[in-house]
Each structure stands twice: as C-alpha cells, then as structure tokens.
Design a protein around this motif. Structure first.
Motif, PDB file in Angstrom:
ATOM      1  N   GLY A 125       0.880  -1.188   0.079  1.00 48.56           N
ATOM      2  CA  GLY A 125       0.093   0.072  -0.052  1.00 48.56           C
ATOM      3  C   GLY A 125       0.859   1.224   0.110  1.00 48.56           C
ATOM      4  O   GLY A 125       0.214   2.420  -0.283  1.00 48.56           O
ATOM      5  N   LEU A 126       2.247   1.279   0.234  1.00 46.95           N
ATOM      6  CA  LEU A 126       2.939   2.409   0.528  1.00 46.95           C
ATOM      7  C   LEU A 126       3.239   2.691  -0.844  1.00 46.95           C
ATOM      8  O   LEU A 126       3.668   4.021  -1.024  1.00 46.95           O
ATOM      9  CB  LEU A 126       4.376   1.927   1.015  1.00 46.95           C
ATOM     10  N   GLY A 127       3.116   1.973  -2.096  1.00 48.84           N
ATOM     11  CA  GLY A 127       3.366   2.386  -3.449  1.00 48.84           C
ATOM     12  C   GLY A 127       2.149   2.243  -4.198  1.00 48.84           C
ATOM     13  O   GLY A 127       1.976   2.093  -5.403  1.00 48.84           O
ATOM     14  N   ALA A 128       0.959   2.379  -3.475  1.00 48.13           N
ATOM     15  CA  ALA A 128      -0.394   2.080  -4.069  1.00 48.13           C
ATOM     16  C   ALA A 128      -0.698   2.871  -5.330  1.00 48.13           C
ATOM     17  O   ALA A 128      -1.219   2.451  -6.469  1.00 48.13           O
ATOM     18  CB  ALA A 128      -1.435   2.222  -3.438  1.00 48.13           C
ATOM     19  N   ASP A 129      -0.103   4.189  -5.373  1.00 45.54           N
ATOM     20  CA  ASP A 129      -0.801   5.080  -6.490  1.00 45.54           C
ATOM     21  C   ASP A 129       0.254   4.832  -7.734  1.00 45.54           C
ATOM     22  O   ASP A 129      -0.474   4.554  -8.675  1.00 45.54           O
ATOM     23  CB  ASP A 129      -0.317   6.561  -6.034  1.00 45.54           C
ATOM     24  N   ARG A 130       1.481   4.229  -7.568  1.00 41.99           N
ATOM     25  CA  ARG A 130       2.123   3.955  -8.544  1.00 41.99           C
ATOM     26  C   ARG A 130       1.838   2.601  -9.216  1.00 41.99           C
ATOM     27  O   ARG A 130       1.585   2.283 -10.403  1.00 41.99           O
ATOM     28  CB  ARG A 130       3.603   3.870  -8.110  1.00 41.99           C
TER      29      ARG A 130
END
Ligand code: ZN
Length: 248
Positions: free
Chosen positions: A47-52
């Motif tokens: 979830g820490l890189g969910a946007d990417r």
C-alpha cells in the motif's frame, strides 16, 4: 516506473526490486493478467506504493474491468495495498483465513508486529483493515475474458495462503506468492503459522500439476519448464528435507 511486460498477457505492475516496475522497497511483485477482454491482479503490495501500482495497471487496462485482485496471503508486503485497491473499485479476492485477518488488520495473525520489530517494515507502518468481496473456496475457479483461473490452497509459508493458476492460450501460469520461487526454493520463517508439514503437502501437490511458467512473489520468474522447478522442491520435501530457503 510502470507496467513491465513479462510474457503474453502478463505484466509486472509493482515490485520492491524490479527497477522498471518499482513501487516501494517493501512491496512484493504484483502481477496483472489481462487478455484484452478480462483479467485479474495478483497481490497488492504494502500500500505504500499503491498510487504507482494503480497507475501502472491503468496503462494496460481499465482497473474496474478486472475480476479483482487475488491476495495470495495476508502478509503486509502482499496484502497491505488491499484497501487502496478496493477504494479504486477493484474487488478483493482471498481465502477465508486471509479475509478474517484483514478485516481487523490483525497484526498478530499476519505477523506484522513481529516483522516490523525485525525491521522488515518502517516503524510507523500499519495494515489498513480491508473487507474481502469474494471469499475463495479451495479449488474454486473463475473465468475472466478467455482466462480460466484456479485458486488452490497452499498453506505452509503461512495459514490461508493460496496460489493462482491461470490457464491461457494452452499454457498454465502459476502465481505462487511466497510458496515457491526460482531454483525450487521456499520461504520459511520463524513465525507461528509457518508449518513445514503443510508446506510439504502443498508443494508435493503442486508438483503434480502441469505448470509452464512460475511467477513468484519475489525474485526471478521461471519462464520455461517451471514444473521441473516445482518437482525439485517436492523431491526435497519427500526426503523430509526442506528445500533451500529464499530468506537464508
Ligand atoms: Zn509472506
């Protein structure tokens, strides 16, 4: 950073290690299968890189056209992005055990508290509770586009682990989460629900399936003759010797 083609109809859309698909250091490999008419995601990262991750998916298809994201297991590097996926309109698919643990973001059952204390995650990292939209039964199948997708129980690395076997264009692709890796390796950790006897049964069972391609949650894929890789691990377990551990 974006969607990296792995083979026909398969992209790597998130990873902690692959430079082209990088989303966050702590993420597992997240895969997209899309045949032009339907598809599925396998694993959601932390979830820490969910946007990417979601941006990479959208490079290939409309995320809302997908059958969902299948969570192989509840460890945070695979399931922590579940809530973000659901917020983006992507249904969550998981085993009953995974569903139970994620509903309350249970840090004991998922071993997140231990893993964070061991330095595997940032000190402030927490799981976001997530509601599973479709609880998968053992051996359940699903059709998406021309894909036939099987969800097979695969306990051993942790409770509730499943693997995803996708049949497409005459080939079988095994998305193995943290169950099996290149070189016939496995992932054994000193956590309460890592169960070697169940791990052996899981791998010995998978060795009986005709698998062409192995797409693990970490490390290199096995793009040819993947069944040989799985059989090597099974042969080791049959000798009562755990196969090489990817974590050692
Ligand atoms: Zn794991």
């Amino acid at each position: 950073m974006g969607a990296v083609p792995i083979l026909d109809s398969v992209w790597l859309v998130g990873s902690g290690t692959h430079p082209g698909a990088y989303t966050d250091t702590h993420d597992c490999h997240c895969y997209l299968v899309w045949d032009g008419a339907g598809g599925i995601l396998v694993d959601a990262g932390t979830g820490l890189g969910a946007d990417r991750w979601l941006t990479a998916v959208a490079e290939v298809c409309d995320p809302r056209a997908l059958a969902g994201v299948a969570l192989t297991h509840y460890h945070a590097d695979h399931a922590g992005g579940a809530a973000a996926a659901r917020s983006a309109g992507i249904p969550l698919l998981a085993s009953a055990v995974t569903a139970d643990a994620l509903a309350t973001a249970d840090e004991e059952r998922t071993s997140l508290a231990r893993a964070r204390a061991a330095g595997a995650y940032p000190p402030g990292y927490r799981l976001t509770p997530a509601t599973i939209d479709r609880v998968l039964l053992d051996g359940e199948t699903l059709a998406a586009g021309d894909l036939r997708i099987e969800f097979l129980p695969a306990p051993g690395h942790c409770d509730g682990h499943l693997v995803v076997l996708v049949h497409t264009r005459g080939r079988s692709l095994l998305f193995s989460g943290d169950c099996l890796f290149a070189g016939g390796r496995v992932s054994i950790q000193a956590i309460p629900d890592c169960r070697l006897d169940q791990y052996a049964n899981t791998v010995i069972g998978l060795a009986e399936r005709d698998v062409d391609v192995l797409l693990p949650g970490h490390g290199e894929p096995v793009l040819h003759h993947a069944a040989d890789t799985i059989r090597a691990a099974a042969a080791s377990f049959r000798r009562l010797v755990p196969p090489p551990n990817i974590l050692s």
